[in-house]
Design a protein around this motif. Structure first.
Motif, PDB file in Angstrom:
ATOM      1  N   ALA A  57      13.133  -6.613  -1.342  1.00 48.62           N
ATOM      2  CA  ALA A  57      11.782  -5.961  -2.154  1.00 48.62           C
ATOM      3  C   ALA A  57      11.420  -5.435  -0.386  1.00 48.62           C
ATOM      4  N   LYS A  58      11.435  -5.682   0.420  1.00 51.21           N
ATOM      5  CA  LYS A  58      11.265  -4.944   1.674  1.00 51.21           C
ATOM      6  C   LYS A  58       9.924  -4.905   1.347  1.00 51.21           C
ATOM      7  N   LEU A  59       9.025  -6.215   0.551  1.00 51.69           N
ATOM      8  CA  LEU A  59       7.598  -6.696   1.156  1.00 51.69           C
ATOM      9  C   LEU A  59       6.603  -6.759   2.388  1.00 51.69           C
ATOM     10  N   LYS A  60       5.564  -6.419   2.323  1.00 51.57           N
ATOM     11  CA  LYS A  60       5.173  -7.118   4.121  1.00 51.57           C
ATOM     12  C   LYS A  60       3.898  -7.547   3.589  1.00 51.57           C
ATOM     13  N   TYR A  61       3.685  -8.799   4.056  1.00 49.94           N
ATOM     14  CA  TYR A  61       2.134  -9.533   3.796  1.00 49.94           C
ATOM     15  C   TYR A  61       1.253  -8.607   4.494  1.00 49.94           C
ATOM     16  N   VAL A  62       0.429  -9.046   3.311  1.00 54.39           N
ATOM     17  CA  VAL A  62      -1.316  -8.730   3.731  1.00 54.39           C
ATOM     18  C   VAL A  62      -2.108  -9.222   3.701  1.00 54.39           C
ATOM     19  N   GLY A  63      -2.862  -9.667   2.914  1.00 56.12           N
ATOM     20  CA  GLY A  63      -2.960 -10.574   3.083  1.00 56.12           C
ATOM     21  C   GLY A  63      -2.989 -11.434   1.715  1.00 56.12           C
ATOM     22  N   TYR A  78       0.114 -24.610  -4.558  1.00 59.01           N
ATOM     23  CA  TYR A  78      -0.687 -23.626  -4.140  1.00 59.01           C
ATOM     24  C   TYR A  78      -0.339 -21.965  -4.906  1.00 59.01           C
ATOM     25  N   LYS A  79      -1.661 -22.136  -5.669  1.00 53.67           N
ATOM     26  CA  LYS A  79      -1.998 -21.163  -6.445  1.00 53.67           C
ATOM     27  C   LYS A  79      -2.357 -20.003  -6.062  1.00 53.67           C
ATOM     28  N   MET A  80      -2.241 -18.693  -5.646  1.00 58.76           N
ATOM     29  CA  MET A  80      -2.800 -17.677  -5.245  1.00 58.76           C
ATOM     30  C   MET A  80      -2.501 -15.607  -4.926  1.00 58.76           C
ATOM     31  N   VAL A  81      -3.782 -15.283  -5.379  1.00 55.87           N
ATOM     32  CA  VAL A  81      -3.315 -14.192  -4.556  1.00 55.87           C
ATOM     33  C   VAL A  81      -3.143 -13.749  -3.746  1.00 55.87           C
ATOM     34  N   VAL A  82      -2.457 -12.683  -3.576  1.00 50.89           N
ATOM     35  CA  VAL A  82      -0.970 -12.059  -2.209  1.00 50.89           C
ATOM     36  C   VAL A  82      -1.271 -11.037  -2.233  1.00 50.89           C
ATOM     37  N   THR A  83      -1.788  -9.951  -1.136  1.00 53.39           N
ATOM     38  CA  THR A  83      -1.539  -8.351  -1.400  1.00 53.39           C
ATOM     39  C   THR A  83      -0.503  -8.312  -0.814  1.00 53.39           C
ATOM     40  N   ALA A  84       0.469  -7.773  -1.061  1.00 54.41           N
ATOM     41  CA  ALA A  84       1.822  -7.227   0.040  1.00 54.41           C
ATOM     42  C   ALA A  84       1.935  -6.221  -0.190  1.00 54.41           C
ATOM     43  N   ALA A  85       2.577  -5.273   1.534  1.00 52.19           N
ATOM     44  CA  ALA A  85       2.673  -3.900   0.949  1.00 52.19           C
ATOM     45  C   ALA A  85       4.176  -3.629   1.142  1.00 52.19           C
ATOM     46  N   ASP A  86       4.850  -2.293  -0.153  1.00 45.30           N
ATOM     47  CA  ASP A  86       6.156  -2.290  -0.040  1.00 45.30           C
ATOM     48  C   ASP A  86       6.671  -1.306   1.294  1.00 45.30           C
ATOM     49  N   ALA A  87       7.806  -0.567   1.373  1.00 45.87           N
ATOM     50  CA  ALA A  87       7.794   0.352   2.386  1.00 45.87           C
ATOM     51  C   ALA A  87       7.593   1.535   2.863  1.00 45.87           C
ATOM     52  N   GLY A  88       7.144   1.632   2.180  1.00 38.07           N
ATOM     53  CA  GLY A  88       5.911   2.912   2.135  1.00 38.07           C
ATOM     54  C   GLY A  88       5.064   2.652   2.093  1.00 38.07           C
ATOM     55  N   GLY A  89       4.211   1.613   2.285  1.00 37.53           N
ATOM     56  CA  GLY A  89       2.686   0.847   2.196  1.00 37.53           C
ATOM     57  C   GLY A  89       1.775   0.932   1.485  1.00 37.53           C
ATOM     58  N   ALA A  90       2.420   1.414   0.352  1.00 40.23           N
ATOM     59  CA  ALA A  90       1.372   0.509  -1.087  1.00 40.23           C
ATOM     60  C   ALA A  90       1.526  -0.760  -0.980  1.00 40.23           C
ATOM     61  N   THR A  91       0.217  -1.133  -1.582  1.00 38.28           N
ATOM     62  CA  THR A  91      -0.547  -2.526  -1.159  1.00 38.28           C
ATOM     63  C   THR A  91      -0.319  -2.927  -2.396  1.00 38.28           C
TER      64      THR A  91
END
Length: 118
Positions: A57-63, A78-91
């Protein structure tokens, strides 16, 4: 012979366990209601990396936000909401569920589901 995914899982689990052990010296803020030695941002990074490798998926951790840590079956859930960005920068935001035993190599990504925004 081990598969590449199994080897990568061991490498990632090793880095999470090593990070948890090295950060065990840090002190949680007074009144923290989470178990000692748990670090949701590090666990969230682990989840994004494992998911990205397994799905290409080429995701990158944001927060991470909305973290809930509880004892579960001899480890921690651990149950959490994670924000990740794709290769194009869309989160995007994902509901993530990880189980593991802090200070060990036993970690599993149990769920990684995109949160749909209406």
């Amino acid at each position: 012979m081990r598969s590449l995914a199994a080897v990568l899982f061991v490498v990632l689990a090793t880095s999470v366990a090593a990070g948890a052990a090295s950060s065990a010296r840090s002190v949680d803020p007074p009144g923290a209601d989470k178990p000692t030695g748990t670090h949701p941002p590090q666990i969230a990074r682990f989840a994004v990396l494992v998911y990205s490798m397994n799905r290409d998926a080429k995701l990158k951790y944001v927060g991470v936000s909305g973290s809930d840590v509880r004892p579960h079956q001899g480890g921690m859930r651990y149950k959490m909401v994670v924000t990740a960005a794709d290769a194009g920068g869309a989160t995007a935001r994902y509901q993530v569920l990880v189980w593991g035993i802090p200070g060990t190599y036993q970690w599993m990504l149990l769920g990684f589901k995109k949160i749909k925004i209406n």
